[in-house]
Scaffold this motif. Structure first.
Motif, PDB file in Angstrom:
ATOM      1  N   LYS A  72       0.854  -1.189   0.000  1.00 44.20           N
ATOM      2  CA  LYS A  72       0.000   0.000   0.000  1.00 44.20           C
ATOM      3  C   LYS A  72       0.889   1.237   0.000  1.00 44.20           C
ATOM      4  O   LYS A  72       1.984   1.221   0.560  1.00 44.20           O
ATOM      5  N   PRO A  73       0.414   2.324  -0.613  1.00 46.84           N
ATOM      6  CA  PRO A  73       1.175   3.574  -0.521  1.00 46.84           C
ATOM      7  C   PRO A  73       1.120   4.088   0.921  1.00 46.84           C
ATOM      8  O   PRO A  73       0.065   4.041   1.559  1.00 46.84           O
ATOM      9  N   MET A  74       2.266   4.544   1.417  1.00 41.77           N
ATOM     10  CA  MET A  74       2.336   4.959   2.823  1.00 41.77           C
ATOM     11  C   MET A  74       2.967   6.336   2.976  1.00 41.77           C
ATOM     12  O   MET A  74       3.909   6.682   2.264  1.00 41.77           O
ATOM     13  N   LEU A  75       2.456   7.065   3.936  1.00 39.84           N
ATOM     14  CA  LEU A  75       3.064   8.303   4.390  1.00 39.84           C
ATOM     15  C   LEU A  75       3.329   8.079   5.876  1.00 39.84           C
ATOM     16  O   LEU A  75       2.386   7.859   6.640  1.00 39.84           O
ATOM     17  N   ILE A  76       4.592   8.078   6.264  1.00 38.87           N
ATOM     18  CA  ILE A  76       4.968   7.890   7.665  1.00 38.87           C
ATOM     19  C   ILE A  76       5.512   9.215   8.165  1.00 38.87           C
ATOM     20  O   ILE A  76       6.489   9.736   7.624  1.00 38.87           O
ATOM     21  N   ASN A  77       4.870   9.752   9.201  1.00 38.98           N
ATOM     22  CA  ASN A  77       5.246  11.060   9.716  1.00 38.98           C
ATOM     23  C   ASN A  77       5.752  10.934  11.146  1.00 38.98           C
ATOM     24  O   ASN A  77       5.073  10.384  12.009  1.00 38.98           O
ATOM     25  N   PHE A  78       6.964  11.434  11.387  1.00 47.43           N
ATOM     26  CA  PHE A  78       7.568  11.455  12.719  1.00 47.43           C
ATOM     27  C   PHE A  78       7.335  12.851  13.288  1.00 47.43           C
ATOM     28  O   PHE A  78       7.671  13.857  12.655  1.00 47.43           O
ATOM     29  N   TRP A  79       6.789  12.918  14.495  1.00 47.42           N
ATOM     30  CA  TRP A  79       6.342  14.179  15.053  1.00 47.42           C
ATOM     31  C   TRP A  79       6.305  14.107  16.570  1.00 47.42           C
ATOM     32  O   TRP A  79       6.580  13.061  17.161  1.00 47.42           O
ATOM     33  N   ALA A  80       5.918  15.215  17.209  1.00 41.15           N
ATOM     34  CA  ALA A  80       5.706  15.271  18.662  1.00 41.15           C
ATOM     35  C   ALA A  80       4.660  16.336  18.965  1.00 41.15           C
ATOM     36  O   ALA A  80       4.473  17.277  18.195  1.00 41.15           O
ATOM     37  N   THR A  81       3.998  16.192  20.099  1.00 44.71           N
ATOM     38  CA  THR A  81       2.919  17.111  20.458  1.00 44.71           C
ATOM     39  C   THR A  81       3.422  18.522  20.746  1.00 44.71           C
ATOM     40  O   THR A  81       2.661  19.478  20.621  1.00 44.71           O
ATOM     41  N   TRP A  82       4.683  18.674  21.114  1.00 44.09           N
ATOM     42  CA  TRP A  82       5.229  19.987  21.465  1.00 44.09           C
ATOM     43  C   TRP A  82       5.791  20.738  20.252  1.00 44.09           C
ATOM     44  O   TRP A  82       6.257  21.863  20.381  1.00 44.09           O
ATOM     45  N   CYS A  83       5.747  20.145  19.078  1.00 44.23           N
ATOM     46  CA  CYS A  83       6.401  20.670  17.877  1.00 44.23           C
ATOM     47  C   CYS A  83       5.412  21.458  17.006  1.00 44.23           C
ATOM     48  O   CYS A  83       4.574  20.847  16.330  1.00 44.23           O
ATOM     49  N   PRO A  84       5.453  22.809  17.001  1.00 46.94           N
ATOM     50  CA  PRO A  84       4.502  23.597  16.210  1.00 46.94           C
ATOM     51  C   PRO A  84       4.462  23.239  14.715  1.00 46.94           C
ATOM     52  O   PRO A  84       3.359  23.122  14.163  1.00 46.94           O
ATOM     53  N   PRO A  85       5.603  23.039  14.029  1.00 46.89           N
ATOM     54  CA  PRO A  85       5.500  22.653  12.614  1.00 46.89           C
ATOM     55  C   PRO A  85       4.805  21.300  12.430  1.00 46.89           C
ATOM     56  O   PRO A  85       4.085  21.091  11.448  1.00 46.89           O
ATOM     57  N   CYS A  86       4.995  20.395  13.377  1.00 46.56           N
ATOM     58  CA  CYS A  86       4.335  19.088  13.310  1.00 46.56           C
ATOM     59  C   CYS A  86       2.821  19.265  13.405  1.00 46.56           C
ATOM     60  O   CYS A  86       2.063  18.633  12.664  1.00 46.56           O
ATOM     61  N   LEU A  87       2.404  20.127  14.306  1.00 46.41           N
ATOM     62  CA  LEU A  87       0.971  20.351  14.520  1.00 46.41           C
ATOM     63  C   LEU A  87       0.321  21.004  13.303  1.00 46.41           C
ATOM     64  O   LEU A  87      -0.848  20.755  13.008  1.00 46.41           O
ATOM     65  N   GLU A  88       1.097  21.802  12.583  1.00 46.63           N
ATOM     66  CA  GLU A  88       0.593  22.437  11.363  1.00 46.63           C
ATOM     67  C   GLU A  88       0.264  21.385  10.301  1.00 46.63           C
ATOM     68  O   GLU A  88      -0.684  21.546   9.536  1.00 46.63           O
ATOM     69  N   GLU A  89       1.030  20.302  10.262  1.00 44.82           N
ATOM     70  CA  GLU A  89       0.859  19.279   9.228  1.00 44.82           C
ATOM     71  C   GLU A  89      -0.291  18.309   9.509  1.00 44.82           C
ATOM     72  O   GLU A  89      -0.869  17.760   8.572  1.00 44.82           O
ATOM     73  N   ILE A  90      -0.620  18.073  10.743  1.00 51.51           N
ATOM     74  CA  ILE A  90      -1.607  17.046  11.090  1.00 51.51           C
ATOM     75  C   ILE A  90      -2.940  17.226  10.355  1.00 51.51           C
ATOM     76  O   ILE A  90      -3.453  16.251   9.803  1.00 51.51           O
ATOM     77  N   PRO A  91      -3.505  18.434  10.281  1.00 53.99           N
ATOM     78  CA  PRO A  91      -4.757  18.565   9.519  1.00 53.99           C
ATOM     79  C   PRO A  91      -4.610  18.170   8.042  1.00 53.99           C
ATOM     80  O   PRO A  91      -5.552  17.660   7.437  1.00 53.99           O
ATOM     81  N   TYR A  92      -3.429  18.395   7.466  1.00 53.44           N
ATOM     82  CA  TYR A  92      -3.195  17.973   6.076  1.00 53.44           C
ATOM     83  C   TYR A  92      -3.330  16.461   5.963  1.00 53.44           C
ATOM     84  O   TYR A  92      -3.929  15.947   5.023  1.00 53.44           O
TER      85      TYR A  92
END
Length: 184
Positions: A72-92
């Motif tokens: 299957k096509p996969m997008l694996i995202n490494f992130w953390a709850t304290w990371c503002p750029p990470c939080l920006e991407e989650i809705p995408y």
């Protein structure tokens, strides 16, 4: 202690930033053409197998084997709850799951610094509609994907299990959608 760790990580990322090569959509070839191996021109020419022989627990304690998603096509995202750029991407990513789930797209969010108890309310607030995995204190994760000196990091994996592209840092919704389409 968490604040000191966060500040230390941010400082390390800022110091390392000038030494991180810019992401490119194509590899320079010997003839200087910059040709790419796939028709979309978005995947790296020297694709390597994704390290999917890895088992992690999701935020509910259920074991998830990444190898189960091969094919299957996969997008694996490494992130953390304290990371503002990470939080920006989650809705995408939430939108991409809704839009491309019928095409088999799998999105996995691997939190590098949070416990399951921290992730549960956060994922609910963000309406995360994809598996949220706990990467904290998982040495196998680092062996498989390497050290995450800065997040977010997103790995795009083709159906054949090869890495199409690894992207460090945040990007636009259009960037992520374009790369997901290249995987389908």
């Amino acid at each position: 202690m968490r604040i000191r760790w966060t500040i230390a990580c941010l400082l390390a990322a800022l110091i390392a930033l000038p030494f991180i090569p810019a992401c490119a959509d194509t590899k320079e070839t010997a003839d200087g053409s910059g040709a790419s191996a796939d028709a979309s021109g978005l995947c790296e020419a020297d694709a390597k197998p994704a390290p999917l022989d890895l088992k992690l627990r999701d935020m509910n304690g259920v074991e998830v084997n990444l190898a189960d998603f091969k094919g299957k096509p996969m997008l694996i995202n490494f992130w953390a709850t304290w990371c503002p750029p990470c939080l920006e991407e989650i809705p995408y990513f939430v939108e991409l799951v809704d839009k491309y789930k019928d095409d088999g797209l799998v999105v996995l969010g691997i939190s590098t610094d949070d416990t399951a108890d921290q992730l549960k309310p956060f994922a609910a607030d963000m309406k995360m509609n994809y598996p949220v995995l706990v990467g904290l204190n998982e040495p196998e994760l680092e062996r498989a994907f390497g050290a995450m000196w800065a997040i977010p990091v997103t790995v795009f994996v083709k159906k054949d299990g090869n890495v199409c592209k690894e992207h460090r840092g945040t990007q636009s919704k259009e960037f992520f959608e374009q790369h997901v389409k290249a995987l389908l």
